[in-house]
Motif scaffolding. Structure first.
Motif, mmCIF file in Angstrom:
data_model
loop_
_atom_site.group_PDB
_atom_site.id
_atom_site.type_symbol
_atom_site.label_atom_id
_atom_site.label_comp_id
_atom_site.label_asym_id
_atom_site.label_seq_id
_atom_site.Cartn_x
_atom_site.Cartn_y
_atom_site.Cartn_z
ATOM 1 N N MET A 1 21.608 47.265 35.640
ATOM 2 C CA MET A 1 22.150 48.415 36.338
ATOM 3 C C MET A 1 23.365 47.972 37.152
ATOM 4 O O MET A 1 23.316 47.005 37.891
ATOM 5 N N LYS A 2 24.447 48.688 37.016
ATOM 6 C CA LYS A 2 25.672 48.360 37.735
ATOM 7 C C LYS A 2 25.617 48.897 39.155
ATOM 8 O O LYS A 2 25.151 50.009 39.395
ATOM 9 N N THR A 3 26.120 48.090 40.087
ATOM 10 C CA THR A 3 26.204 48.574 41.451
ATOM 11 C C THR A 3 27.474 49.396 41.604
ATOM 12 O O THR A 3 28.480 49.127 40.955
ATOM 13 N N LYS A 4 27.420 50.382 42.447
ATOM 14 C CA LYS A 4 28.565 51.263 42.632
ATOM 15 C C LYS A 4 29.624 50.551 43.480
ATOM 16 O O LYS A 4 29.340 50.037 44.543
ATOM 17 N N GLN A 5 30.858 50.527 42.968
ATOM 18 C CA GLN A 5 31.954 49.894 43.681
ATOM 19 C C GLN A 5 32.550 50.874 44.692
ATOM 20 O O GLN A 5 32.584 52.077 44.463
ATOM 21 N N SER A 6 33.029 50.324 45.794
ATOM 22 C CA SER A 6 33.709 51.170 46.763
ATOM 23 C C SER A 6 35.112 51.496 46.248
ATOM 24 O O SER A 6 35.617 50.861 45.320
ATOM 25 N N ILE A 7 35.723 52.475 46.850
ATOM 26 C CA ILE A 7 37.086 52.860 46.481
ATOM 27 C C ILE A 7 38.021 51.670 46.678
ATOM 28 O O ILE A 7 38.904 51.412 45.854
ATOM 29 N N TYR A 8 37.824 50.932 47.753
ATOM 30 C CA TYR A 8 38.646 49.759 48.056
ATOM 31 C C TYR A 8 38.583 48.746 46.919
ATOM 32 O O TYR A 8 39.614 48.239 46.477
ATOM 33 N N ASP A 9 37.380 48.453 46.439
ATOM 34 C CA ASP A 9 37.217 47.487 45.346
ATOM 35 C C ASP A 9 37.855 47.985 44.055
ATOM 36 O O ASP A 9 38.461 47.212 43.319
ATOM 37 N N ARG A 10 37.731 49.267 43.775
ATOM 38 C CA ARG A 10 38.316 49.824 42.560
ATOM 39 C C ARG A 10 39.840 49.776 42.597
ATOM 40 O O ARG A 10 40.489 49.439 41.609
ATOM 41 N N VAL A 11 40.426 50.100 43.752
ATOM 42 C CA VAL A 11 41.886 50.049 43.897
ATOM 43 C C VAL A 11 42.363 48.612 43.768
ATOM 44 O O VAL A 11 43.364 48.339 43.090
ATOM 45 N N LYS A 12 41.647 47.683 44.404
ATOM 46 C CA LYS A 12 42.028 46.270 44.346
ATOM 47 C C LYS A 12 41.970 45.759 42.912
ATOM 48 O O LYS A 12 42.880 45.072 42.450
ATOM 49 N N GLU A 13 40.934 46.117 42.183
ATOM 50 C CA GLU A 13 40.787 45.685 40.789
ATOM 51 C C GLU A 13 41.876 46.307 39.903
ATOM 52 O O GLU A 13 42.452 45.630 39.051
#
Length: 65
Positions: A1-13
């Motif tokens: 199961m994948k953990t939900k990423q924060s908006i910050y992590d998604r933008v950084k990636e």
């Protein structure tokens, strides 16, 4: 199961992937765009290093200061 990423992590990636694509692109791009992509990649690398150091140091107290 994948953990939900924060908006910050998604933008950084997303910024990391975009900058890598621009740098490695075989198409002739404007030099300023490539320079900006290199700086973004550098900044993200520094940010990752600082976050990693902060996580490692998270359990320590600041008794020495």
């Amino acid at each position: 199961m994948k953990t939900k990423q924060s908006i910050y992590d998604r933008v950084k990636e997303t910024l990391a992937v975009a900058s890598q694509l621009v740098i490695a692109s075989p198409v002739k791009l404007p030099p300023k765009l490539v320079i900006v992509a290199k700086y973004v990649a550098l900044a993200l690398g520094v940010l990752e290093a600082v976050e990693g150091a902060a996580k490692e140091r998270g359990g320590e107290d600041d008794e020495g200061e």
